[in-house]
Design an enzyme around this catalytic site. Sequence first.
Site, mmCIF file in Angstrom:
data_model
loop_
_atom_site.group_PDB
_atom_site.id
_atom_site.type_symbol
_atom_site.label_atom_id
_atom_site.label_comp_id
_atom_site.label_asym_id
_atom_site.label_seq_id
_atom_site.Cartn_x
_atom_site.Cartn_y
_atom_site.Cartn_z
ATOM 1 N N SER A 46 0.842 -1.195 0.000
ATOM 2 C CA SER A 46 0.000 0.000 0.000
ATOM 3 C C SER A 46 0.875 1.243 0.000
ATOM 4 O O SER A 46 1.998 1.234 0.525
ATOM 5 C CB SER A 46 -0.853 -0.019 1.273
ATOM 6 O OG SER A 46 -1.447 1.236 1.481
ATOM 7 N N TYR A 98 -1.587 -0.810 10.984
ATOM 8 C CA TYR A 98 -1.838 -1.376 9.648
ATOM 9 C C TYR A 98 -0.641 -1.088 8.734
ATOM 10 O O TYR A 98 -0.090 -1.980 8.097
ATOM 11 C CB TYR A 98 -3.123 -0.796 9.041
ATOM 12 C CG TYR A 98 -3.267 -1.059 7.565
ATOM 13 C CD1 TYR A 98 -3.514 -2.347 7.097
ATOM 14 C CD2 TYR A 98 -3.133 -0.031 6.620
ATOM 15 C CE1 TYR A 98 -3.631 -2.608 5.729
ATOM 16 C CE2 TYR A 98 -3.248 -0.279 5.266
ATOM 17 C CZ TYR A 98 -3.495 -1.563 4.826
ATOM 18 O OH TYR A 98 -3.605 -1.825 3.476
ATOM 19 N N LYS A 157 2.293 -3.649 6.949
ATOM 20 C CA LYS A 157 2.666 -3.697 5.527
ATOM 21 C C LYS A 157 4.177 -3.491 5.360
ATOM 22 O O LYS A 157 4.826 -4.158 4.564
ATOM 23 C CB LYS A 157 1.900 -2.636 4.733
ATOM 24 C CG LYS A 157 0.417 -2.907 4.589
ATOM 25 C CD LYS A 157 0.158 -4.075 3.660
ATOM 26 C CE LYS A 157 -1.316 -4.391 3.522
ATOM 27 N NZ LYS A 157 -1.578 -5.689 2.854
#
Length: 361
Positions: free
Chosen positions: A145, A169, A173
Amino acid sequence: MIGRNGIGIGIGIGHNLDGLSMKILLTGGTGYIGSHIAVVFAQMGHSVVLYDNLSNSSASVAGQINAITDEKCVFVRGDIRDTAFLQSTLRSQQIEAVVHLAGLKAVGESVEKPIDYYANNVQGTISLLEAMEAERIKTLVFSSSATVYGQPQYLPIDENHPTSATNPYGRSKLHIEEMLSDVAASDGGWHIACLRYFNPAGAHETARLGERPAGKPNNLMPFIAQVATGERTVLSIFGDDYETPDGTGLRDYIHVMDLAEGHAMALQFLISNAGWHAFNLGTGQAYSVMEMIKSFEKASCQKVAFNVAPRRPGDVAACFANPDKAMLVLGWTASRTLDDMCSSTWHFYQSFDNAAGKAKG
Ligand code: NAD
Ligand code: UD1
């Protein structure tokens, strides 16, 4: 089409991958993005196995994918943290490459439940790597992302932009990307691509697949769609005092089918390129929240009521990609427009609501 740099571009996915057919496992394959990738891969002649624990999707999505493609995608219900089951699936399905999408993705929830995020995303990826290594499968495309860039230090963002994380989050990643880089460095047999998505939006043209979050949407596009259907009364614009042309936030929205085709091009690239590689998947074009509202109103012929609320904590004024590397190295570029994103989303919402009844809330 004419690309960002004025260069004529033809993706020619079918031509580029003619004659190549692989057995591919999609973790998170019944999710929003995975389902669109499955369609693209199946229509290219690949054999697709959808591996998903259904924590954020439904098995009926596999039926929709098969209805679109006339192909027999195989659905396997399983958790990526179940290494033994994953390994037996890789073996029994004779998998040659994996696209890894499974994971949790809500930023706010990740702050509340960081352990869940590290367990699903990081531990889940370790489990997948163990299963792949045991089966000697070393080709992997990972759903990363733009969140790995943290607060933009310059725009547009290229792949050399420093990475950082501002929430669990994003950190999950980043951890995964770093892990994958170490794995590729340890053994030249690995072929790994980390695809850094900007803002996926839109739905499949058949309206059989799209994104319909169960609760209150976190992201802009589904929220706008739910105001347009009347399911929600008003959209709150998070800040209109940014240093942008109309004061609202600028983002790089990319059609989910363009994104899916980017995975096909990345997989083709990996076949002849070992090591670890990162690519931005974005358009390079930024739209404001206000432009998104106007575009959706035009596509749907509905009014989207809005009010202006305070800025959302952690938001940045602008975030958009420099997509040149994907164009030059993968031969991929996004071709669909903002109107395509809005009209396909609207079409999907109308079909979904007609089929399932409106889930008010
Ligand atoms: P999604 O929630 O629709 O799909 C993810 C799928 O993974 C779901 O079907 C869910 O049931 C499954 N899943 C979750 N945990 C699992 C586990 N432990 N084992 C097996 N299956 C599991 O999300 P999406 O929007 O399709 O996103 C796919 C990937 O792309 C995610 O990794 C996400 O972080 C990444 N991504 C998404 C966006 C976005 O805006 N949608 C942006 C950047 C990156
Ligand atoms: C979100 C994620 C980010 C992820 C990205 C792509 C957060 C904080 N960040 O970022 O990790 O990589 O999606 O999936 O969730 N907006 C409103 N009202 C709304 C919703 C959004 O005004 O109800 C605005 C936002 O302030 C922003 C724009 O719309 O300016 C886009 O928001 P969103 O869809 O949540 O995406 P990102 O903020 O880019």
